[in-house]
Design a protein around this motif. Structure first.
Motif, short mmCIF file in Angstrom:
data_model
loop_
_atom_site.label_atom_id
_atom_site.label_comp_id
_atom_site.label_asym_id
_atom_site.label_seq_id
_atom_site.Cartn_x
_atom_site.Cartn_y
_atom_site.Cartn_z
N LYS A 83 0.85 -1.26 0.08
CA LYS A 83 -0.02 -0.08 -0.11
C LYS A 83 0.90 1.09 0.05
N LYS A 119 1.00 4.15 -2.68
CA LYS A 119 0.74 5.73 -2.34
C LYS A 119 1.81 6.52 -2.97
N SER A 151 -7.33 -4.44 4.82
CA SER A 151 -6.39 -3.79 4.62
C SER A 151 -6.44 -2.97 3.09
N LEU A 152 -7.29 -3.53 2.19
CA LEU A 152 -7.40 -2.81 0.99
C LEU A 152 -8.09 -1.43 1.27
N LEU A 153 -8.66 -1.06 2.46
CA LEU A 153 -9.13 0.37 2.58
C LEU A 153 -7.91 1.18 2.90
N ALA A 154 -7.39 1.81 1.94
CA ALA A 154 -6.11 2.70 2.26
C ALA A 154 -6.17 3.84 3.04
N SER A 155 -5.30 4.04 3.81
CA SER A 155 -5.48 5.34 4.66
C SER A 155 -3.99 5.73 4.88
N VAL A 156 -4.04 7.14 4.41
CA VAL A 156 -2.53 7.78 4.55
C VAL A 156 -2.08 8.18 5.77
N GLU A 157 -2.89 7.94 6.89
CA GLU A 157 -2.33 8.25 8.13
C GLU A 157 -2.15 7.00 8.92
N LYS A 158 -0.64 6.80 8.73
CA LYS A 158 -0.43 5.51 9.05
C LYS A 158 -0.49 5.06 10.47
N VAL A 159 -0.35 6.25 11.47
CA VAL A 159 -0.28 6.08 12.98
C VAL A 159 -1.87 5.56 13.17
N ARG A 160 -2.80 5.89 12.40
CA ARG A 160 -4.17 5.33 12.80
C ARG A 160 -4.61 4.04 12.06
#
Lengths: 434, 286
Positions: free
Chosen positions: B112, B116, B139-148
């Protein structure tokens, strides 16, 4: 007696041999490989290729499909009556096959018939016949794309739509901002204002007959409504202070917008027919950026009444205000999905801008993209794709600042630039046109 | 009068409660005689260290990470005490080896992140992102906020295990004969053949039942969708599950149904009808 017989049957069934059951949990999520055979045209062969190309580009751009190269096709689908050799298409791993034919009528219309096949189940999924004026062939290609998309995914399409946006030219000191509209694939660009007065935040009415936007025509931000056919424009009214951030209600009868007086911003409801205004919020904080829920019963907006900009939901009469965001950073520009299952927003945190999603109750927050400046999400009518705009910073020489439109899937993948001939910002996606 | 009625009602209620507390046996029901306890001497049973899988499966499992699956261990214990064939079945400990196919063992997060980085430069061309195979749709629901991110680098290895737990009905003789790893094998092959739209609306609520009729050689005679849900994406997801059965069946000797034809030919009546239960994802993924 009946109870005894029922009891016997139950006992017997308990000893019956059950089929073997296997549970499969999880799956791949790759673009589905499909084949699109060139639509055959009885008179204008170019038209068949052009329509096929539009359909191919639309489906490929959605990133849910992988179009198998025509060079690899084993069987040529020369006619609508041609039965697929399923083994030939299975050899290419085509999960679906689309083919069709075009004929020209004496009424200056084109008639398109097409079929969708499930290759592995070896059965026809769909067959349709459409007609349109011959000079409107792009629209019919978009409509066919929507039909294919919906049949294969179960979701409404978004290809027969338009995007309104602000076209920007010039440097930072002398920036021209014009209202523009184009097809979702960038074709048929039209400028709706001349750029003399700055225009911002355009929004389509549900019936596509009007666009409401903010303009500095009178030297301060005020709202205007433009007829999309003859481009006649009128001011919404003469309101004290500044008015901005307008949105139509789902039934098109109301506008909701923000009005700022003496440093305080409140949200108002405006009935277009009676011109009656109703104040919905009454708080010393800044309340702005309202957006209706798709059922028209609630409004989401952002407010700094808690000390920081957060998202709130209220009834359309202004009652029952509930805070739904509690994260770090500032939340802005909320917009409710047409499907009703998400609210998209802009978030500023740690010096970065993000576009995010959350459920209407505030749960499940995800940030799907970020940048130096990304904001202004707008939903495609199927609630599956978002458009937003992204600005890059100026370099030390004062150059390089650009503003571009992008689209992204709600899963957070497939961020793609929407090509425009100028810089662009403030996109607004129209409803489906058919 | 009212008092009498109240007392009568109270009495009748007490009678019913009393009857409920007493165990009834129907006059036609035979008296149950306690079954004699069957003693099994495990000291003489030899249990192999590894499941006797086909070579390909062994290679795949060697690449997998080991994760304990607590709920499954109980099931394994109950199925292990059975005929001599169970001698070769794995102990609970090897179970972690059986879980995700190798492609799933690849860490979810790094691909992922790579994606990005690719997306930072807008690419108008509709090329597919390089996505390593994984079946963990969360895990396919990407999120740019790695800590969350809900799935930390250590978590992905847990999630696939949970998602890919295989449960089967314990009814029927074939189920007692088929090993756990063989059932895993069939399910994992079907999972590889199943491709869906991970962002479909209400996907977390959708369950698909496919009834499959098999020929004696393991080929698919018929695959039908045997349930229905009033959700927009159900039809297309169900068709994708049915398609997965056909795609797998087209793989010849690699077909998951071949294992039934090749190994359990004499039990054809037990496996000629399969009920496949497809679940795109766990609940509460969003």
């Amino acid at each position: 007696m009946k109870k005894l017989i029922l009891l016997c049957l139950i006992c017997l069934s308990a000893h019956a041999r059950a089929a073997l059951r296997i549970d499969i949990e999880g799956a791949k999520s790759d673009p589905t490989p499909i084949a699109i055979s060139n639509f055959t045209a009885t008179t204008n062969t170019n038209l068949g290729e052009q329509i096929t190309q539009i359909i191919t580009q639309n489906l490929e751009k959605s990133n849910l499909f992988r179009i198998i190269d025509k060079e690899a096709h084993i069987q040529q689908m020369d006619s609508l009556q041609t039965q697929p050799h399923f083994a030939d298409w299975q050899a290419l791993n085509a999960h679906a096959l689309i083919h069709g034919e075009i004929s020209q009528g004496l009424d200056n219309k084109i008639y398109i018939s097409f079929r969708i096949w499930d290759i592995y189940a070896q059965q026809q999924l769909e067959a349709k016949r459409l007609s349109a004026p011959s000079d409107n062939w792009r629209k019919i290609a978009h409509v066919i794309s929507d039909i294919i998309y919906e049949r294969l995914t179960g979701e409404k399409g978004y290809f027969d739509t338009k995007i309104a946006f602000i076209s920007e030219r010039g440097n930072a000191q002398n920036r021209q901002r014009r209202l523009a509209v184009m097809d979702q694939d960038g074709a048929n660009l039209r400028y709706l204002t001349d750029g003399k007065d700055m225009a911002m935040t355009p929004r389509f009415s549900p019936n596509m007959k009007e666009i409401v936007y903010m303009s500095y025509a009178k030297g301060k931000p005020q709202l205007y409504i433009m007829n999309t056919q003859d481009l006649t424009t009128k001011a919404l009214g003469t309101f004290e202070g500044m008015s901005f951030a307008p949105r139509f209600s789902p039934n098109g009868e109301y506008l909701v917008y923000s009005q700022s007086k003496r440093g305080n911003s409140e949200i108002y409801l405006y009935h277009l027919k009676t011109q009656k205004r109703t104040q919905l919020t009454n708080h010393h904080a800044i309340d702005t950026s309202p957006s209706f829920s798709p059922n028209g019963k609630q409004i989401v907006f952002n407010s700094d009444r808690s000390g920081k900009q957060q998202l709130y939901v209220m009834n359309t009469d202004g009652t029952n205000v509930q805070r739904i965001s509690f994260g770090e950073g500032s939340y802005a520009t909320p917009v409710w999905s047409p499907r009703g299952d998400y609210i998209a927003f802009t978030k500023i945190k740690d010096g970065q801008f993000h576009i995010g999603l959350m459920k209407p109750n505030g749960s499940g927050e995800r940030l799907i993209t970020k940048g130096w400046l990304v904001e202004g999400p707008t939903w495609a009518p199927n609630g599956r794709i978002l458009a937003f705009w992204k600005q890059t910073p100026m370099d030390k020489k004062g150059k390089g600042q650009t503003a571009k439109l992008f689209t992204i899937d709600i899963t957070g993948y497939f961020e793609t630039e929407l090509q425009t001939s100028t810089d662009a910002s403030d996109p607004a996606w129209s409803p489906l046109l058919h | 009068m009212q008092k009498q009625a109240f007392l009568l009602s109270l009495t009748l209620h007490a009678c019913i409660l009393g009857l409920m507390m007493i165990n009834f046996s129907l006059p036609t029901e035979k008296e149950k005689t306690p079954q004699a306890v069957m003693m099994i001497d495990l000291t003489k049973v030899k249990i192999a260290e590894k499941t006797n899988l086909p070579q390909k499966s062994i290679k795949k499992k060697q690449q997998q990470t080991k994760q304990p699956v607590q709920p499954k261990q109980e099931k394994q214990k109950t199925t292990q005490i059975t005929p001599k064939k169970e001698i070769k079945t794995p102990t609970p400990k090897p179970k972690p080896q059986e879980t995700p196919p190798p492609k799933q063992a690849v860490a979810v997060q790094p691909p992922k992140q790579d994606k990005k980085q690719e997306k930072a430069q807008p690419k108008p061309q509709p090329k597919q992102p390089e996505k390593k195979q994984n079946y963990n749709l969360k895990s396919l629901l990407a999120s740019v906020e790695k800590v969350r991110q809900e799935i930390s680098p250590s978590e992905p290895q847990e999630q696939p295990t949970q998602q890919e737990t295989i449960s089967t009905s314990l009814e029927g003789r074939i189920d007692k004969v088929l090993t756990i790893s063989e059932k895993d094998f069939i399910a994992s092959k079907l999972r590889e053949c199943w491709n869906i739209d991970g962002g479909a609306q209400n996907i977390e609520e959708i369950i698909i039942e496919i009834k499959v009729l098999l020929n004696k050689d393991g080929s698919v005679r018929e695959a039908t969708i045997s349930n229905n849900m009033n959700l927009p994406a159900f039809k297309s997801l169900a068709e994708s599950a049915r398609r997965a059965v056909h795609i797998c069946a087209q793989k010849g000797e690699e077909s998951p149904f071949k294992i039934l034809a090749n190994t359990y030919a004499e039990h054809y009546n037990d496996w000629k009808e399969l009920h496949l239960h497809f679940n795109p994802m766990d609940a509460n993924v969003f």
